[in-house]
Motif scaffolding. Structure first.
Motif, PDB file in Angstrom:
ATOM      1  N   ARG A   8      55.188  56.598 -11.056  1.00 37.88           N
ATOM      2  CA  ARG A   8      55.549  57.484 -12.120  1.00 37.88           C
ATOM      3  C   ARG A   8      56.546  57.088 -13.112  1.00 37.88           C
ATOM      4  NH1 ARG A   8      57.387  61.506  -8.784  1.00 37.88           N
ATOM      5  NH2 ARG A   8      55.043  62.086  -8.475  1.00 37.88           N
ATOM      6  N   HIS A   9      57.715  56.237 -12.306  1.00 37.52           N
ATOM      7  CA  HIS A   9      58.752  56.040 -13.468  1.00 37.52           C
ATOM      8  C   HIS A   9      58.066  54.603 -14.142  1.00 37.52           C
ATOM      9  CE1 HIS A   9      62.747  54.545 -14.635  1.00 37.52           C
ATOM     10  NE2 HIS A   9      62.392  53.371 -14.582  1.00 37.52           N
ATOM     11  N   LEU A  10      57.117  53.869 -13.943  1.00 32.94           N
ATOM     12  CA  LEU A  10      56.384  52.910 -14.880  1.00 32.94           C
ATOM     13  C   LEU A  10      55.915  53.657 -15.913  1.00 32.94           C
ATOM     14  CD1 LEU A  10      55.134  50.156 -12.347  1.00 32.94           C
ATOM     15  CD2 LEU A  10      57.236  50.181 -13.912  1.00 32.94           C
ATOM     16  N   LYS A  11      55.074  54.643 -15.661  1.00 35.17           N
ATOM     17  CA  LYS A  11      54.216  55.453 -16.577  1.00 35.17           C
ATOM     18  C   LYS A  11      55.167  56.238 -17.604  1.00 35.17           C
ATOM     19  CE  LYS A  11      49.827  56.103 -14.046  1.00 35.17           C
ATOM     20  NZ  LYS A  11      49.145  57.009 -13.392  1.00 35.17           N
ATOM     21  N   VAL A  12      56.316  56.799 -17.089  1.00 35.50           N
ATOM     22  CA  VAL A  12      57.249  57.575 -18.177  1.00 35.50           C
ATOM     23  C   VAL A  12      57.697  56.426 -19.108  1.00 35.50           C
ATOM     24  CG1 VAL A  12      59.568  58.470 -18.027  1.00 35.50           C
ATOM     25  CG2 VAL A  12      57.796  59.238 -16.480  1.00 35.50           C
ATOM     26  N   ASN A  13      57.895  54.929 -18.538  1.00 35.46           N
ATOM     27  CA  ASN A  13      58.629  54.028 -19.582  1.00 35.46           C
ATOM     28  C   ASN A  13      57.357  53.196 -20.289  1.00 35.46           C
ATOM     29  OD1 ASN A  13      61.358  53.785 -19.275  1.00 35.46           O
ATOM     30  ND2 ASN A  13      60.826  54.158 -17.267  1.00 35.46           N
ATOM     31  N   GLY A  14      56.090  53.796 -20.325  1.00 39.23           N
ATOM     32  CA  GLY A  14      55.165  53.474 -21.214  1.00 39.23           C
ATOM     33  C   GLY A  14      54.439  52.210 -20.532  1.00 39.23           C
ATOM     34  N   CYS A  15      54.245  51.966 -19.306  1.00 36.90           N
ATOM     35  CA  CYS A  15      53.404  51.079 -18.770  1.00 36.90           C
ATOM     36  C   CYS A  15      52.022  51.981 -18.356  1.00 36.90           C
ATOM     37  CB  CYS A  15      53.994  50.610 -17.260  1.00 36.90           C
ATOM     38  SG  CYS A  15      55.519  49.489 -17.786  1.00 36.90           S
ATOM     39  N   TYR A  16      51.036  51.106 -18.266  1.00 36.89           N
ATOM     40  CA  TYR A  16      49.766  51.584 -17.934  1.00 36.89           C
ATOM     41  C   TYR A  16      49.059  50.541 -16.913  1.00 36.89           C
ATOM     42  CZ  TYR A  16      47.586  48.517 -21.395  1.00 36.89           C
ATOM     43  OH  TYR A  16      47.132  47.266 -21.757  1.00 36.89           O
ATOM     44  N   LEU A  17      48.181  51.255 -16.116  1.00 40.99           N
ATOM     45  CA  LEU A  17      47.259  50.408 -15.075  1.00 40.99           C
ATOM     46  C   LEU A  17      46.118  49.508 -15.774  1.00 40.99           C
ATOM     47  CD1 LEU A  17      46.553  49.751 -12.195  1.00 40.99           C
ATOM     48  CD2 LEU A  17      44.807  51.943 -12.478  1.00 40.99           C
ATOM     49  N   LEU A  18      46.294  48.182 -15.477  1.00 42.00           N
ATOM     50  CA  LEU A  18      45.237  47.169 -16.257  1.00 42.00           C
ATOM     51  C   LEU A  18      44.146  46.982 -15.312  1.00 42.00           C
ATOM     52  CD1 LEU A  18      44.629  45.225 -18.575  1.00 42.00           C
ATOM     53  CD2 LEU A  18      46.114  43.655 -17.010  1.00 42.00           C
ATOM     54  N   ARG A  19      44.484  46.802 -14.007  1.00 42.70           N
ATOM     55  CA  ARG A  19      43.370  46.657 -13.275  1.00 42.70           C
ATOM     56  C   ARG A  19      43.789  47.235 -11.786  1.00 42.70           C
ATOM     57  NH1 ARG A  19      43.763  41.236 -14.528  1.00 42.70           N
ATOM     58  NH2 ARG A  19      45.144  40.125 -12.886  1.00 42.70           N
ATOM     59  N   ASP A  20      42.807  47.233 -10.990  1.00 37.13           N
ATOM     60  CA  ASP A  20      43.398  47.839  -9.639  1.00 37.13           C
ATOM     61  C   ASP A  20      42.087  47.168  -8.389  1.00 37.13           C
ATOM     62  OD1 ASP A  20      44.662  49.524  -7.979  1.00 37.13           O
ATOM     63  OD2 ASP A  20      43.362  51.348  -8.161  1.00 37.13           O
ATOM     64  N   ARG A  21      42.640  46.063  -7.926  1.00 42.03           N
ATOM     65  CA  ARG A  21      41.860  45.282  -7.238  1.00 42.03           C
ATOM     66  C   ARG A  21      42.569  44.833  -5.964  1.00 42.03           C
ATOM     67  NH1 ARG A  21      39.109  40.910 -11.012  1.00 42.03           N
ATOM     68  NH2 ARG A  21      38.025  42.609 -12.469  1.00 42.03           N
ATOM     69  N   GLY A  22      41.866  44.673  -4.746  1.00 41.99           N
ATOM     70  CA  GLY A  22      42.498  44.258  -3.513  1.00 41.99           C
ATOM     71  C   GLY A  22      43.527  44.891  -3.214  1.00 41.99           C
ATOM     72  N   ARG A  23      44.637  44.080  -2.832  1.00 37.50           N
ATOM     73  CA  ARG A  23      45.683  44.710  -2.283  1.00 37.50           C
ATOM     74  C   ARG A  23      46.937  45.137  -3.244  1.00 37.50           C
ATOM     75  NH1 ARG A  23      46.628  41.452   3.467  1.00 37.50           N
ATOM     76  NH2 ARG A  23      44.570  41.522   4.084  1.00 37.50           N
ATOM     77  N   HIS A  24      46.634  44.949  -4.635  1.00 34.62           N
ATOM     78  CA  HIS A  24      47.596  45.144  -5.795  1.00 34.62           C
ATOM     79  C   HIS A  24      46.940  45.802  -6.930  1.00 34.62           C
ATOM     80  CE1 HIS A  24      49.590  41.812  -3.352  1.00 34.62           C
ATOM     81  NE2 HIS A  24      50.619  42.268  -3.982  1.00 34.62           N
ATOM     82  N   SER A  25      47.785  46.409  -7.648  1.00 30.84           N
ATOM     83  CA  SER A  25      47.439  46.950  -8.768  1.00 30.84           C
ATOM     84  C   SER A  25      48.171  46.254  -9.839  1.00 30.84           C
ATOM     85  CB  SER A  25      47.805  48.670  -8.870  1.00 30.84           C
ATOM     86  OG  SER A  25      47.323  49.309  -7.849  1.00 30.84           O
TER      87      SER A  25
END
Length: 61
Positions: A8-25
């Motif tokens: 939530r904090h990352l999204k509020v500061n303008g970050c977005y999800l690039l990819r979602d695989r395996g054990r990490h996003s």
């Protein structure tokens, strides 16, 4: 820190999800082209959370 709060904090500061695989996003901060991996755990320890914020150049909450 809970993963949900960190995301939530990352999204509020303008970050977005690039990819979602395996054990990490992988999140991107488009303002400075910084990338960081966020593990898929319910709890993320404070040291790792600070490292993610530093990697993405996002202020700590």
């Amino acid at each position: 820190m809970k993963r949900v709060d960190l995301i939530r904090h990352l999204k509020v500061n303008g970050c977005y999800l690039l990819r979602d695989r395996g054990r990490h996003s992988v999140y991107v901060n488009p303002t400075n082209n910084r990338v960081s991996a966020v593990p898929r755990h319910r709890e993320i320890n404070d040291f790792l959370a600070r490292r993610i914020f530093r990697d993405l150049q996002v202020p700590e909450p």
